[in-house]
Write an enzyme that holds these catalytic residues in place. Structure first.
Site, PDB file in Angstrom:
ATOM      1  CE  LYS A 185      -1.998   3.083   1.722  1.00  0.00           C
ATOM      2  NZ  LYS A 185      -1.831   4.462   1.195  1.00  0.00           N
ATOM      3  CD  GLU A 260      12.692   4.189   8.516  1.00  0.00           C
ATOM      4  OE1 GLU A 260      12.555   5.189   9.264  1.00  0.00           O
ATOM      5  OE2 GLU A 260      12.924   4.267   7.305  1.00  0.00           O
ATOM      6  CB  CYS A 295      12.975   8.877   7.881  1.00  0.00           C
ATOM      7  SG  CYS A 295      13.921   7.569   7.156  1.00  0.00           S
ATOM      8  CD  GLU A 394      10.491  13.261  10.534  1.00  0.00           C
ATOM      9  OE1 GLU A 394       9.347  12.836  10.762  1.00  0.00           O
ATOM     10  OE2 GLU A 394      11.394  12.558  10.059  1.00  0.00           O
TER      11      GLU A 394
HETATM   12  N1  LIG Z   1       9.736   8.594   8.333  1.00  0.00           N
HETATM   13  C1  LIG Z   1       9.407   8.728   7.088  1.00  0.00           C
HETATM   14  O1  LIG Z   1      10.023   8.137   6.214  1.00  0.00           O
HETATM   15  C2  LIG Z   1       8.262   9.599   6.715  1.00  0.00           C
HETATM   16  C3  LIG Z   1       7.765  10.561   7.560  1.00  0.00           C
HETATM   17  N2  LIG Z   1       6.723  11.333   7.183  1.00  0.00           N
HETATM   18  C4  LIG Z   1       6.244  12.390   8.086  1.00  0.00           C
HETATM   19  O2  LIG Z   1       4.858  12.218   8.221  1.00  0.00           O
HETATM   20  C5  LIG Z   1       4.169  13.417   7.936  1.00  0.00           C
HETATM   21  C6  LIG Z   1       2.837  13.121   7.337  1.00  0.00           C
HETATM   22  O3  LIG Z   1       2.988  12.551   6.051  1.00  0.00           O
HETATM   23  P1  LIG Z   1       1.944  11.477   5.556  1.00  0.00           P
HETATM   24  O4  LIG Z   1       2.036  11.289   4.118  1.00  0.00           O
HETATM   25  O5  LIG Z   1       0.594  11.845   6.070  1.00  0.00           O
HETATM   26  O6  LIG Z   1       2.550  10.174   6.256  1.00  0.00           O
HETATM   27  P2  LIG Z   1       1.842   8.926   6.841  1.00  0.00           P
HETATM   28  O7  LIG Z   1       2.726   8.315   7.840  1.00  0.00           O
HETATM   29  O8  LIG Z   1       0.463   9.233   7.277  1.00  0.00           O
HETATM   30  O9  LIG Z   1       1.768   7.981   5.542  1.00  0.00           O
HETATM   31  C7  LIG Z   1       2.602   6.863   5.318  1.00  0.00           C
HETATM   32  C8  LIG Z   1       1.763   5.720   4.792  1.00  0.00           C
HETATM   33  O10 LIG Z   1       0.803   5.322   5.759  1.00  0.00           O
HETATM   34  C9  LIG Z   1      -0.495   5.297   5.186  1.00  0.00           C
HETATM   35  N3  LIG Z   1      -1.493   5.564   6.228  1.00  0.00           N
HETATM   36  C10 LIG Z   1      -1.938   6.771   6.666  1.00  0.00           C
HETATM   37  N4  LIG Z   1      -2.870   6.599   7.634  1.00  0.00           N
HETATM   38  C11 LIG Z   1      -3.011   5.272   7.816  1.00  0.00           C
HETATM   39  C12 LIG Z   1      -3.801   4.472   8.688  1.00  0.00           C
HETATM   40  N5  LIG Z   1      -4.644   5.018   9.555  1.00  0.00           N
HETATM   41  N6  LIG Z   1      -3.683   3.136   8.609  1.00  0.00           N
HETATM   42  C13 LIG Z   1      -2.835   2.562   7.747  1.00  0.00           C
HETATM   43  N7  LIG Z   1      -2.057   3.260   6.888  1.00  0.00           N
HETATM   44  C14 LIG Z   1      -2.133   4.603   6.924  1.00  0.00           C
HETATM   45  C15 LIG Z   1      -0.413   6.354   4.106  1.00  0.00           C
HETATM   46  O11 LIG Z   1      -1.442   6.197   3.168  1.00  0.00           O
HETATM   47  C16 LIG Z   1       0.966   6.077   3.545  1.00  0.00           C
HETATM   48  O12 LIG Z   1       0.929   4.974   2.671  1.00  0.00           O
HETATM   49  C17 LIG Z   1       5.117  14.176   7.010  1.00  0.00           C
HETATM   50  O13 LIG Z   1       4.866  15.527   7.072  1.00  0.00           O
HETATM   51  C18 LIG Z   1       6.450  13.785   7.562  1.00  0.00           C
HETATM   52  O14 LIG Z   1       6.789  14.634   8.629  1.00  0.00           O
HETATM   53  C19 LIG Z   1       6.107  11.139   5.985  1.00  0.00           C
HETATM   54  C20 LIG Z   1       6.537  10.184   5.110  1.00  0.00           C
HETATM   55  C21 LIG Z   1       7.701   9.387   5.391  1.00  0.00           C
HETATM   56  N1  LIG Z   2      18.448   7.343   1.709  1.00  0.00           N
HETATM   57  C1  LIG Z   2      17.265   6.622   1.983  1.00  0.00           C
HETATM   58  C2  LIG Z   2      16.469   7.254   3.105  1.00  0.00           C
HETATM   59  C3  LIG Z   2      15.271   6.480   3.399  1.00  0.00           C
HETATM   60  C4  LIG Z   2      14.242   7.094   4.304  1.00  0.00           C
HETATM   61  O1  LIG Z   2      13.963   8.304   4.303  1.00  0.00           O
HETATM   62  O2  LIG Z   2      13.616   6.311   5.021  1.00  0.00           O
END
Ligand SMILES: NC(=O)C1=CN([C@@H]2O[C@H](COP(=O)(O)OP(=O)(O)OC[C@H]3O[C@@H](n4cnc5c(N)ncnc54)[C@H](O)[C@@H]3O)[C@@H](O)[C@H]2O)C=CC1
Ligand SMILES: NCCCC(=O)O
Ligand code: NA
Length: 504
Positions: A185, A260, A295, A394
């Site tokens: 997903k 993660e 991240c 973050e």
């Molecule tokens: N640590 C990382 O790699 C990431 C951190 N973020 C942070 O998260 C903030 C929000 O971004 P979002 O796109 O809203 O991230 P999110 O964490 O909500 O989305 C990540 C994934 O989880 C899914 N998701 C969302 N709600 C869910 C639920 N209730 N149950 C199951 N799956 C669910 C989303 O559709 C997406 O596929 C960003 O502003 C950023 O600060 C966002 C993306 C990656």
């Molecule tokens: N260079 C890969 C970083 C991956 C991540 O943001 O989770």
């Protein structure tokens, strides 16, 4: 400029080896963050589609051509996918940039990494055949024992938008190598390349149901996956609050999860570095690569007071030299952030920092030459104290905050002054000092004299609120294996724990 007219394929959900319209027939628009234009749409899965995909995955697990085939056979499929990704690299990279705003250079590098990750786990799938059944010597005449490594079952992979295809593959490749059947997903904000992975799987003839791809909204498509009784594990990368929701849903069924999540990683720069430019470039790369949407971004610079002024000066010179443009333009090094929501969020962090008394040393606004698109200047913030939001939270955007230190103890304390624990970097030519920091940093990833280089062979994940479990390396494969011990009684003698009735 690369060809921005690459057509956006109109796909359906990829379930059981076929394209399938979502039961509710809903679709979600695709927005190009560089232009704010709608450039296509993706299917929106709901709980009904999750049920169908889980059923297809369970069938794949039970079939000889997938669940119980050899690692060597699965490796062939993984290598075929890798080859197709490279064959389609240019189109895939362009689609990734159009969808996520990632610079074309970085998207192309991601496609190489995607192919490399499939190749890496193809090797591990082959090696798994000889590790599938490991005898354990008990020095006993009565028992023969061994340990089996088996596919864990049907796994749900929920992934983010910052490296749309690469983050998915960090989970898809080991899950398939292990022999699991997976339901991916991806993020609704950037799903195009994950759907193209479906087309690649169809083209190379991946056995049906081994990988299913459900695009859709988090609560509507990801939620039912996390709480599905026939999904054996969830592996998630994304935000802390969503990770927490997924863990809560999975906990009701005692379903294992690996999470993660984000970070607020430090980069500590000492005054003994030989070359300010080298350190400045790594510091820049640590926070401005992928427009800071990483991240593991080293978003807190902790620099020794004696060189702070000279170092910041150098950092500014490098920062002013970054080309900010449409991500498809040649030499673009900073594209837009992914969405309008992320743009507002990043600007709010900057304005909050200002109102809390920090100084915006550079950036902080939309670049003047870009009237459309979710662009934010690379931003450096000084006069920060440890109670400010900008130090603690973050941002997930191109925003670096800076603090100075005098002593090593102070630097360690500042570095670990965070609820997160994903990554940490130290820049110093003193080898012993780097060893002390390696030990003292409370995180899962340490960089010495660099920031961000990432390799398939090494474990990726954090501690504290950055989550638990590891992607990549052999740890990434273990995530998707069930360890089964087998104990066989081989003696002809009775066990003789109870008194035998025949002796009464
Ligand atoms: N640590 C990382 O790699 C990431 C951190 N973020 C942070 O998260 C903030 C929000 O971004 P979002 O796109 O809203 O991230 P999110 O964490 O909500 O989305 C990540 C994934 O989880 C899914 N998701 C969302 N709600 C869910 C639920 N209730 N149950 C199951 N799956 C669910 C989303 O559709 C997406 O596929 C960003 O502003 C950023 O600060 C966002 C993306 C990656
Ligand atoms: N260079 C890969 C970083 C991956 C991540 O943001 O989770
Ligand atoms: Na998009």
């Amino acid at each position: 400029m690369a060809n921005r007219n690459v057509p956006i394929p109109r796909r359906q959900l990829y379930i059981g080896g076929e394209w399938r319209e979502p039961v509710k027939k809903n679709r979600i628009p695709i927005i190009n963050p560089a232009t704010e234009e709608i450039i296509g749409d993706i299917p929106a899965a709901t709980a009904e589609d999750v049920d169908i995909a889980v059923e297809a995955a369970r069938k794949a697990i039970a079939r000889d051509d997938w669940g119980s085939t050899t690692g060597a056979k699965r490796a062939k499929y993984l290598r075929a996918i890798a080859a197709k990704v490279l064959e389609k690299k240019s189109v895939l990279a362009t689609l990734e940039s159009l969808d996520s705003g990632k610079t074309l250079f970085e998207s192309a590098a991601d496609m190489d990494d995607v192919a490399g990750c499939f190749e890496y786990y193809a090797d591990l799938a082959e090696a798994l055949d000889s590790r599938r059944k490991i005898p354990v010597n008990l020095n006993s005449d009565s028992f023969k024992t061994y340990v089996l490594r088996e596919p864990l079952g049907v796994v749900g992979l929920i992934t983010p938008w910052n490296y749309p295809l690469l983050m998915a593959i960090w989970k898809v490749a080991p899950a398939l190598a292990a022999g699991c059947a997976a339901i991916l997903k991806p993020s609704e904000l950037a799903s195009i390349t994950c759907l193209e992975l479906g087309e690649i799987c169809r083209e190379i003839g991946l056995p049906s149901g081994a990988l299913n791809i459900l695009t859709g909204l988090g609560p509507e498509a990801g939620g039912p996956l996390a709480s599905h009784p026939h999904v054996d594990k969830i592996s998630f990368t994304g935000s802390g609050p969503t990770g927490s929701k997924i863990m809560t849903a999975a906990a009701q069924l005692v379903k294992p999860v690996s999470l993660e999540l984000g970070g607020k990683s430090p980069i500590v720069v000492f005054d003994d570095i030989d070359n300010l430019d080298i350190a400045a470039e790594w510091t820049l790369f640590g926070i401005f690569a992928n427009t800071g949407q990483v991240c593991s971004a080293t978003s807190r610079l902790i620099v020794q007071e004696s060189i702070a002024s000279a170092f910041l000066d150098r950092l500014l010179k490098w920062t002013k030299n970054i080309k900010i443009s449409d991500p498809l333009e040649e030499d673009c090094k900073l594209g837009p952030v992914v969405s309008a929501g992320q743009y507002e969020k990043v600007l709010k962090f900057i304005s909050n920092a200002k109102s809390e008394g920090a100084t915006i040393l550079y950036g902080g606004k939309r670049p003047q030459h870009l009237k459309k698109g979710y662009y934010v200047q690379p931003t450096i913030i000084t006069d920060v104290n440890t109670s400010m939001e900008i130090w603690k939270e973050e941002v997930f955007g191109p925003v670096l905050c800076v603090k100075t230190f005098k002593t090593e103890e102070e630097a360690i304390e500042l570095a670990n002054d965070t609820k997160y624990g994903l990554a940490a970097a130290v820049m110093s030519k003193d080898v012993r000092r780097c060893e002390r920091f390696t030990k003292a940093f409370q995180s899962g990833i340490i960089w010495i004299n660099c920031s961000q280089p990432t390799f398939n062979q090494l474990p990726w994940g954090g501690k504290k609120r950055s989550g638990f479990g590891r992607d990549l390396g052999e740890w990434g494969l273990e995530n998707f294996l069930n360890i089964k011990q087998v104990t066989e009684y081989t003696s002809a003698e009775p066990w003789a724990f109870y008194k035998s009735p025949s002796k009464n």
